[in-house]
Design a protein around this motif. Structure first.
Motif, PDB file in Angstrom:
ATOM      1  N   PRO A  20      -5.305   6.763  -4.061  1.00 32.87           N
ATOM      2  CA  PRO A  20      -5.774   6.069  -2.849  1.00 32.87           C
ATOM      3  C   PRO A  20      -4.660   5.286  -2.143  1.00 32.87           C
ATOM      4  N   LYS A  21      -3.722   4.747  -2.916  1.00 33.13           N
ATOM      5  CA  LYS A  21      -2.598   4.025  -2.312  1.00 33.13           C
ATOM      6  C   LYS A  21      -1.727   4.977  -1.504  1.00 33.13           C
ATOM      7  N   LEU A  22      -1.489   6.160  -2.052  1.00 34.62           N
ATOM      8  CA  LEU A  22      -0.709   7.164  -1.322  1.00 34.62           C
ATOM      9  C   LEU A  22      -1.435   7.589  -0.052  1.00 34.62           C
ATOM     10  N   LEU A  23      -2.724   7.843  -0.158  1.00 34.12           N
ATOM     11  CA  LEU A  23      -3.495   8.248   1.017  1.00 34.12           C
ATOM     12  C   LEU A  23      -3.465   7.174   2.105  1.00 34.12           C
ATOM     13  N   ALA A  24      -3.477   5.918   1.707  1.00 34.40           N
ATOM     14  CA  ALA A  24      -3.422   4.822   2.676  1.00 34.40           C
ATOM     15  C   ALA A  24      -2.086   4.788   3.410  1.00 34.40           C
ATOM     16  N   LEU A  25      -1.044   5.324   2.789  1.00 36.23           N
ATOM     17  CA  LEU A  25       0.292   5.339   3.405  1.00 36.23           C
ATOM     18  C   LEU A  25       0.546   6.594   4.233  1.00 36.23           C
ATOM     19  N   ARG A  26      -0.390   7.512   4.211  1.00 28.01           N
ATOM     20  CA  ARG A  26      -0.214   8.763   4.953  1.00 28.01           C
ATOM     21  C   ARG A  26      -0.039   8.459   6.433  1.00 28.01           C
ATOM     22  N   GLY A  27       0.905   9.147   7.025  1.00 24.43           N
ATOM     23  CA  GLY A  27       1.216   8.926   8.435  1.00 24.43           C
ATOM     24  C   GLY A  27       2.485   8.129   8.631  1.00 24.43           C
ATOM     25  N   ALA A  28       3.108   7.722   7.534  1.00 28.78           N
ATOM     26  CA  ALA A  28       4.355   6.960   7.604  1.00 28.78           C
ATOM     27  C   ALA A  28       5.342   7.522   6.588  1.00 28.78           C
ATOM     28  N   ALA A  29       6.614   7.399   6.900  1.00 29.24           N
ATOM     29  CA  ALA A  29       7.654   7.791   5.950  1.00 29.24           C
ATOM     30  C   ALA A  29       7.584   6.843   4.753  1.00 29.24           C
ATOM     31  N   ILE A  30       7.795   7.394   3.551  1.00 29.65           N
ATOM     32  CA  ILE A  30       7.709   6.561   2.346  1.00 29.65           C
ATOM     33  C   ILE A  30       8.834   6.893   1.371  1.00 29.65           C
ATOM     34  N   VAL A  31       9.085   5.926   0.500  1.00 28.15           N
ATOM     35  CA  VAL A  31       9.985   6.085  -0.634  1.00 28.15           C
ATOM     36  C   VAL A  31       9.165   5.799  -1.875  1.00 28.15           C
ATOM     37  N   LEU A  32       9.219   6.708  -2.838  1.00 25.73           N
ATOM     38  CA  LEU A  32       8.567   6.488  -4.126  1.00 25.73           C
ATOM     39  C   LEU A  32       9.659   6.162  -5.134  1.00 25.73           C
ATOM     40  N   ASP A  33       9.628   4.936  -5.620  1.00 27.15           N
ATOM     41  CA  ASP A  33      10.645   4.442  -6.549  1.00 27.15           C
ATOM     42  C   ASP A  33      10.181   4.701  -7.970  1.00 27.15           C
ATOM     43  N   ALA A  34      10.920   5.543  -8.690  1.00 26.70           N
ATOM     44  CA  ALA A  34      10.547   5.945 -10.043  1.00 26.70           C
ATOM     45  C   ALA A  34      11.318   5.190 -11.120  1.00 26.70           C
ATOM     46  N   GLY A  35      11.936   4.086 -10.763  1.00 29.82           N
ATOM     47  CA  GLY A  35      12.737   3.331 -11.714  1.00 29.82           C
ATOM     48  C   GLY A  35      11.965   2.743 -12.868  1.00 29.82           C
ATOM     49  N   SER A  36      10.670   2.521 -12.690  1.00 33.57           N
ATOM     50  CA  SER A  36       9.838   1.932 -13.744  1.00 33.57           C
ATOM     51  C   SER A  36       9.170   2.977 -14.625  1.00 33.57           C
ATOM     52  N   VAL A  37       9.211   4.241 -14.206  1.00 31.95           N
ATOM     53  CA  VAL A  37       8.486   5.290 -14.924  1.00 31.95           C
ATOM     54  C   VAL A  37       9.100   5.533 -16.301  1.00 31.95           C
ATOM     55  N   ARG A  38       8.271   5.430 -17.318  1.00 33.72           N
ATOM     56  CA  ARG A  38       8.700   5.693 -18.692  1.00 33.72           C
ATOM     57  C   ARG A  38       7.984   6.913 -19.269  1.00 33.72           C
ATOM     58  N   LYS A  39       6.749   7.133 -18.829  1.00 33.46           N
ATOM     59  CA  LYS A  39       5.952   8.269 -19.301  1.00 33.46           C
ATOM     60  C   LYS A  39       5.427   9.006 -18.079  1.00 33.46           C
ATOM     61  N   LEU A  40       5.581  10.314 -18.097  1.00 30.12           N
ATOM     62  CA  LEU A  40       5.158  11.137 -16.973  1.00 30.12           C
ATOM     63  C   LEU A  40       4.458  12.369 -17.508  1.00 30.12           C
ATOM     64  N   GLY A  41       3.182  12.479 -17.196  1.00 32.11           N
ATOM     65  CA  GLY A  41       2.420  13.643 -17.617  1.00 32.11           C
ATOM     66  C   GLY A  41       2.408  14.699 -16.529  1.00 32.11           C
ATOM     67  N   THR A  42       1.895  15.852 -16.885  1.00 31.42           N
ATOM     68  CA  THR A  42       1.832  16.964 -15.941  1.00 31.42           C
ATOM     69  C   THR A  42       1.021  16.595 -14.710  1.00 31.42           C
TER      70      THR A  42
END
Length: 91
Positions: A20-42
């Protein structure tokens, strides 16, 4: 450009909260910062791919940055790469 910090764990629960956060940002350029990601599932990776495709279809910039070493290793474990998110993998 809006910066959204990705959560430490990108699993089914995180995707349900992040979508829902991503959908709320739709229509604008965005940066997704993955610096905090430790676990990533499929499913987390699939959500990121879907976001990239949507932003490109909308003609907007989406950037993925600051990949943690743990996130890079998780991508490798699921047979993926950052290049698949940046569009540099020949998709």
């Amino acid at each position: 450009m809006t910066i959204l910090t990705l959560p430490e764990t990108l699993d089914r629960r995180a995707v349900a909260e992040l979508s829902p956060k991503l959908l709320a940002l739709r229509g604008a350029a965005i940066v997704l910062d993955a610096g905090s990601v430790r676990k990533l599932g499929t499913i987390g990776f699939e959500m990121l791919i879907a976001a990239r495709h949507q932003w490109q279809a909308d003609g907007l910039e989406i950037e993925f940055r600051n990949w943690s070493e743990d996130a890079m290793q998780a991508l490798t474990r699921i047979g993926a790469s950052v290049d698949m998110l940046t569009g540099e993998a020949g998709q």
